[in-house]
Design a protein around this motif. Structure first.
Motif, PDB file in Angstrom:
ATOM      1  N   THR A  56      20.703  22.652  -4.760  1.00 11.99           N
ATOM      2  CA  THR A  56      19.667  23.390  -4.034  1.00 11.99           C
ATOM      3  C   THR A  56      19.286  24.684  -4.744  1.00 11.99           C
ATOM      4  OG1 THR A  56      21.331  24.349  -2.561  1.00 11.99           O
ATOM      5  CG2 THR A  56      20.168  22.400  -1.777  1.00 11.99           C
ATOM      6  N   ALA A  59      16.839  23.030  -7.323  1.00 12.40           N
ATOM      7  CA  ALA A  59      15.673  22.361  -6.731  1.00 12.40           C
ATOM      8  C   ALA A  59      15.564  22.756  -5.257  1.00 12.40           C
ATOM      9  CB  ALA A  59      15.805  20.852  -6.888  1.00 12.40           C
ATOM     10  N   ARG A  61      13.164  23.308  -3.217  1.00 13.29           N
ATOM     11  CA  ARG A  61      12.129  22.711  -2.371  1.00 13.29           C
ATOM     12  C   ARG A  61      12.318  21.206  -2.181  1.00 13.29           C
ATOM     13  NH1 ARG A  61       8.094  24.456  -5.842  1.00 13.29           N
ATOM     14  NH2 ARG A  61       8.824  26.507  -6.372  1.00 13.29           N
ATOM     15  N   GLU A  62      13.313  20.633  -2.788  1.00 15.65           N
ATOM     16  CA  GLU A  62      13.558  19.192  -2.644  1.00 15.65           C
ATOM     17  C   GLU A  62      14.195  18.945  -1.277  1.00 15.65           C
ATOM     18  OE1 GLU A  62      13.760  15.451  -2.597  1.00 15.65           O
ATOM     19  OE2 GLU A  62      12.924  16.284  -4.442  1.00 15.65           O
ATOM     20  N   VAL A  65      18.914  15.908  -0.687  1.00 13.67           N
ATOM     21  CA  VAL A  65      19.977  16.415  -1.547  1.00 13.67           C
ATOM     22  C   VAL A  65      20.950  15.271  -1.841  1.00 13.67           C
ATOM     23  CG1 VAL A  65      21.877  18.073  -1.695  1.00 13.67           C
ATOM     24  CG2 VAL A  65      19.750  18.724  -0.568  1.00 13.67           C
ATOM     25  N   THR A  84      21.417  10.257  -0.348  1.00 13.91           N
ATOM     26  CA  THR A  84      20.743  11.544  -0.220  1.00 13.91           C
ATOM     27  C   THR A  84      20.800  11.954   1.244  1.00 13.91           C
ATOM     28  OG1 THR A  84      18.616  10.424  -0.002  1.00 13.91           O
ATOM     29  CG2 THR A  84      19.177  11.286  -2.182  1.00 13.91           C
ATOM     30  N   HIS A  86      19.025  14.491   4.126  1.00 12.21           N
ATOM     31  CA  HIS A  86      17.870  15.310   4.506  1.00 12.21           C
ATOM     32  C   HIS A  86      18.400  16.529   5.268  1.00 12.21           C
ATOM     33  CE1 HIS A  86      14.132  16.377   6.643  1.00 12.21           C
ATOM     34  NE2 HIS A  86      13.558  15.886   5.556  1.00 12.21           N
ATOM     35  N   LEU A  99      14.525  10.583  -5.140  1.00 12.28           N
ATOM     36  CA  LEU A  99      14.238  11.753  -5.967  1.00 12.28           C
ATOM     37  C   LEU A  99      13.278  11.407  -7.096  1.00 12.28           C
ATOM     38  CD1 LEU A  99      17.875  13.187  -6.330  1.00 12.28           C
ATOM     39  CD2 LEU A  99      16.123  13.860  -4.667  1.00 12.28           C
ATOM     40  N   SER A 100      12.482  12.380  -7.487  1.00 10.98           N
ATOM     41  CA  SER A 100      11.609  12.207  -8.655  1.00 10.98           C
ATOM     42  C   SER A 100      12.484  12.122  -9.904  1.00 10.98           C
ATOM     43  CB  SER A 100      10.656  13.397  -8.767  1.00 10.98           C
ATOM     44  OG  SER A 100      11.392  14.574  -9.069  1.00 10.98           O
ATOM     45  N   ASN A 103      13.964  15.537 -10.610  1.00 11.47           N
ATOM     46  CA  ASN A 103      15.049  15.908  -9.701  1.00 11.47           C
ATOM     47  C   ASN A 103      16.245  14.979  -9.825  1.00 11.47           C
ATOM     48  OD1 ASN A 103      14.007  18.273  -8.712  1.00 11.47           O
ATOM     49  ND2 ASN A 103      13.035  17.317  -6.949  1.00 11.47           N
ATOM     50  N   THR A 106      17.990  16.670 -12.474  1.00  7.65           N
ATOM     51  CA  THR A 106      18.586  17.868 -11.876  1.00  7.65           C
ATOM     52  C   THR A 106      19.839  17.502 -11.093  1.00  7.65           C
ATOM     53  OG1 THR A 106      16.425  18.932 -11.764  1.00  7.65           O
ATOM     54  CG2 THR A 106      18.146  19.823 -10.335  1.00  7.65           C
ATOM     55  N   HIS A 139      11.782  25.645 -12.289  1.00  3.40           N
ATOM     56  CA  HIS A 139      13.134  25.082 -12.357  1.00  3.40           C
ATOM     57  C   HIS A 139      13.916  25.669 -13.532  1.00  3.40           C
ATOM     58  CE1 HIS A 139      11.369  22.043  -9.658  1.00  3.40           C
ATOM     59  NE2 HIS A 139      12.592  21.993  -9.171  1.00  3.40           N
TER      60      HIS A 139
END
Length: 174
Positions: A56, A59, A61-62, A65, A84, A86, A99-100, A103, A106, A139
């Motif tokens: 966090t 990232a 704003r993701e 997690v 993940t 939320h 995740l992208s 990310n 990341t 980032h």
């Protein structure tokens, strides 16, 4: 009578072999249960907490997690899954699905750092090979702040290899 004595002797040996087998099964079962308990505590409590904190920071704003799911024990060993979480507490899909690509990188980078922080290092040094290649400027700034924190507050020597001179200059200043 010799045959009866021989039979009693073999029965006694078989009984002892069965008793030893049962003891070995009980020891194996206890060891497996202890291992599961330790792994579950480490993965689901301490490591997930550190991983969440590091991820966090990199990232913020993701919404999802990455985390280790609750390990399941099978005869073959422990099965550890990734999931993940939320902010609502709901579990999402696997990191690959949620995740992208940036990310996901990341998440891997933050797991590497978390594992490093989870144990007392023999050599307090972290070496990175172009860790920011898929990161945008925001980032990269968050990564630089995290490296400064690791260096100053955790006493780690940080070595970062990058391919761009401007990025090298920026990270050196940070």
């Amino acid at each position: 009578t010799t045959a009866a004595q021989e039979q009693r002797r073999w029965k006694s040996r078989m009984d002892e072999a069965m008793r030893r087998r049962d003891v070995a099964k009980a020891v194996r079962s206890a060891a497996s249960e202890a291992r599961s308990t330790i792994v579950q505590r480490v993965f689901t409590e301490s490591l997930n907490e550190v991983w969440r904190d590091v991820f966090t920071r990199l990232a913020p704003r993701e919404p999802f997690v990455p985390a280790f799911g609750i390990p399941t024990s099978t005869k073959a060993g422990l099965e550890i899954t990734l999931e993940t979480i939320h902010p609502s507490g709901d579990t999402g899909g696997s990191p690959q699905m949620m995740l992208s690509a940036g990310n996901l990188n990341t998440a891997a980078l933050s797991l590497f750092i978390s594992l490093h922080l989870a144990v007392e290092p023999l050599v307090p040094c972290l070496v990175f090979d172009d860790p920011v290649q898929s990161m945008d400027e925001v980032h990269i700034a968050q990564f630089a702040a995290l490296m400064r924190l690791l260096s100053k507050h955790h006493g780690r020597q940080v070595v970062i290899a990058v391919h761009e001179r401007a990025l090298f200059d920026y990270l050196s200043l940070e």
